[in-house]
Design a protein around this motif. Structure first.
Motif, PDB file in Angstrom:
ATOM      1  N   GLY A 197     -26.285 -32.136  20.514  1.00 23.90           N
ATOM      2  CA  GLY A 197     -27.507 -32.892  20.733  1.00 23.90           C
ATOM      3  C   GLY A 197     -27.504 -33.616  22.068  1.00 23.90           C
ATOM      4  O   GLY A 197     -28.507 -34.191  22.485  1.00 23.90           O
ATOM      5  N   ARG A 240     -27.161 -27.763  22.124  1.00 25.42           N
ATOM      6  CA  ARG A 240     -27.247 -27.138  20.804  1.00 25.42           C
ATOM      7  C   ARG A 240     -26.115 -27.598  19.898  1.00 25.42           C
ATOM      8  O   ARG A 240     -26.296 -27.776  18.700  1.00 25.42           O
ATOM      9  N   ARG A 241     -24.948 -27.813  20.510  1.00 28.01           N
ATOM     10  CA  ARG A 241     -23.766 -28.134  19.720  1.00 28.01           C
ATOM     11  C   ARG A 241     -23.749 -29.588  19.276  1.00 28.01           C
ATOM     12  O   ARG A 241     -23.393 -29.901  18.134  1.00 28.01           O
ATOM     13  N   LEU A 246     -36.826 -26.523  18.942  1.00 29.66           N
ATOM     14  CA  LEU A 246     -35.619 -26.653  19.758  1.00 29.66           C
ATOM     15  C   LEU A 246     -35.593 -25.614  20.875  1.00 29.66           C
ATOM     16  O   LEU A 246     -35.107 -25.886  21.977  1.00 29.66           O
ATOM     17  N   ASP A 247     -36.131 -24.437  20.592  1.00 24.92           N
ATOM     18  CA  ASP A 247     -36.230 -23.412  21.630  1.00 24.92           C
ATOM     19  C   ASP A 247     -37.159 -23.874  22.754  1.00 24.92           C
ATOM     20  O   ASP A 247     -36.891 -23.640  23.938  1.00 24.92           O
ATOM     21  N   ILE A 305     -27.068 -26.078  28.089  1.00 26.99           N
ATOM     22  CA  ILE A 305     -27.826 -25.715  26.896  1.00 26.99           C
ATOM     23  C   ILE A 305     -26.899 -25.603  25.687  1.00 26.99           C
ATOM     24  O   ILE A 305     -27.237 -26.059  24.577  1.00 26.99           O
ATOM     25  N   GLU A 306     -25.720 -25.036  25.881  1.00 21.72           N
ATOM     26  CA  GLU A 306     -24.770 -24.912  24.777  1.00 21.72           C
ATOM     27  C   GLU A 306     -24.349 -26.281  24.264  1.00 21.72           C
ATOM     28  O   GLU A 306     -24.211 -26.497  23.045  1.00 21.72           O
ATOM     29  N   GLU A 347     -32.313 -18.343  22.590  1.00 18.83           N
ATOM     30  CA  GLU A 347     -31.961 -17.516  21.433  1.00 18.83           C
ATOM     31  C   GLU A 347     -33.068 -17.599  20.393  1.00 18.83           C
ATOM     32  O   GLU A 347     -32.887 -18.169  19.305  1.00 18.83           O
ATOM     33  N   TYR A 399     -40.358 -18.719  18.659  1.00 14.56           N
ATOM     34  CA  TYR A 399     -39.699 -19.883  19.248  1.00 14.56           C
ATOM     35  C   TYR A 399     -39.998 -21.131  18.431  1.00 14.56           C
ATOM     36  O   TYR A 399     -41.160 -21.484  18.215  1.00 14.56           O
ATOM     37  N   SER A 413     -25.268 -33.581  26.195  1.00 10.59           N
ATOM     38  CA  SER A 413     -24.593 -32.639  27.067  1.00 10.59           C
ATOM     39  C   SER A 413     -23.839 -33.337  28.179  1.00 10.59           C
ATOM     40  O   SER A 413     -24.437 -33.937  29.063  1.00 10.59           O
ATOM     41  N   ARG A 416     -37.763 -27.001  23.561  1.00 10.31           N
ATOM     42  CA  ARG A 416     -37.045 -28.021  24.313  1.00 10.31           C
ATOM     43  C   ARG A 416     -36.083 -27.392  25.310  1.00 10.31           C
ATOM     44  O   ARG A 416     -36.045 -27.769  26.481  1.00 10.31           O
ATOM     45  N   ASP A 417     -35.317 -26.403  24.838  1.00  9.63           N
ATOM     46  CA  ASP A 417     -34.362 -25.741  25.726  1.00  9.63           C
ATOM     47  C   ASP A 417     -35.076 -25.056  26.890  1.00  9.63           C
ATOM     48  O   ASP A 417     -34.603 -25.095  28.027  1.00  9.63           O
TER      49      ASP A 417
END
Length: 250
Positions: free
Chosen positions: A210, A207-208, A178-179, A203-204, A163, A175, A212, A181-182
Motif C-alpha cells: 500500500g 500492490r504489496r 486499484l488498476d 508499482i510492486e 495486471e 480494470y 512504496s 490508481r496504478d
C-alpha cells in the motif's frame, strides 16, 4: 596549472620548440587526447596553431576552454557545453550567457515539476480506491480517463506494470479501482521520463504494502540529480568566466 604543462617540448628537424602537445592538454583536464582533437574539430576549442613541422601547438586559451567544457558537461550535457564554450571562443559572450541562463531556467522548471510530481503521486497513493463499476472499466474507458492511447495501456501491461483482470467468456480486459490508481501513477512517472525498470518496483511496492519505498527513493534520486546539476553549473560558470577573461585578454 598552465605553467606546469607549458614545459612540454617536442623535437622537430633537430630544433627544440616549446609546445604543449594534445596529451599534455588532455592530462591537465582529465580527458583523452582524442577528445581534445574532437572538441577542436567541433569548434569548442580554438583551432590550434601549427609548428613549422606541422605539430599542433596549444596555449592557455585552449586549456581554459577545455576546463570550462569539462566543468559544464555534468550540468548541461556535452552538446550544451560545446555550444556555450564555442560561443565564448568566437566572441559571442552574450549568446553563451543566454545559453547558461537557459540551463539554469531548465533546472528551476525541473524542480517545480518534481514538486508537482510529489504532490500528484502522494495524492494518488493516499487515495482510497473507489468502488468498481459493476462490470469494471474497459481499456477504452481507462484510456479516455487518462488521456492516453489504448496502445499505451497495452504496452504498460506487457512491461508488467498493469495486471488487469480478464472477463470470462470474452477475455476483455477489466480494470478495477486499484488498476486505475496504478495507471495514474505510471502515467505521471512516464511523463517525467522514468523508465519501466524504475517504475516496476514502485508499482510492486504499492500492490504489496500500500506504500512504496521505491517511490520515495526514485523521487529522492531525482532531487539529488537536480542538486548535482545545479552544483555543476556553478562550477561550470566559474570556469567559463575564467575562459571569458582569457579570451578578452588575447
Amino acid at each position: 596549472m598552465w605553467a606546469a604543462i607549458n614545459a612540454a617540448e617536442s623535437l622537430n628537424s633537430g630544433e627544440k620548440e616549446a609546445a604543449v602537445r594534445p596529451v599534455d592538454l588532455a592530462r591537465a583536464a582529465g580527458v583523452s587526447t582524442q577528445q581534445v582533437r574532437n572538441l577542436e574539430a567541433a569548434g569548442a576549442l580554438p583551432e590550434a596553431e601549427r609548428s613549422a613541422s606541422g605539430y599542433r601547438r596549444y596555449g592557455e586559451r585552449h586549456l581554459a576552454a577545455l576546463l570550462a567544457y569539462t566543468a559544464l558537461v555534468p550540468g548541461v550535457g556535452a552538446p550544451g557545453a560545446r555550444a556555450i564554450v564555442a560561443a565564448v571562443g568566437e566572441g559571442r559572450t552574450s549568446e553563451a550567457l543566454e545559453l547558461l541562463d537557459a540551463a539554469h531556467a531548465a533546472l528551476h522548471q525541473g524542480r517545480a515539476t518534481l514538486v508537482e510530481i510529489e504532490r500528484t503521486l502522494a495524492a494518488a497513493v493516499a487515495q482510497e480506491p473507489a468502488a468498481d463499476p459493476p462490470d469494471g472499466m474497459r481499456v477504452g474507458e481507462l484510456a479516455r480517463l487518462l488521456g492516453v492511447r489504448t496502445s499505451a495501456l497495452r504496452v504498460w501491461e506487457a512491461a508488467g506494470l498493469l495486471e488487469p483482470a480478464r472477463e470470462s467468456g470474452t477475455g476483455y480486459r477489466v480494470y478495477g479501482a486499484l488498476d486505475v490508481r496504478d495507471a495514474r501513477i505510471i502515467q505521471t512517472l512516464r511523463e517525467s521520463y522514468y523508465l519501466f525498470d524504475r517504475i516496476r518496483p514502485i508499482i510492486e511496492g504499492l500492490r504489496r504494502t500500500g506504500g512504496s519505498e521505491a517511490l520515495a527513493e526514485a523521487l529522492a534520486d531525482r532531487r539529488l540529480s537536480l542538486n548535482e546539476r545545479s552544483a555543476a553549473l556553478l562550477e561550470g560558470a566559474a570556469r567559463l568566466w575564467g575562459y571569458v577573461e582569457v579570451v578578452q585578454a588575447c
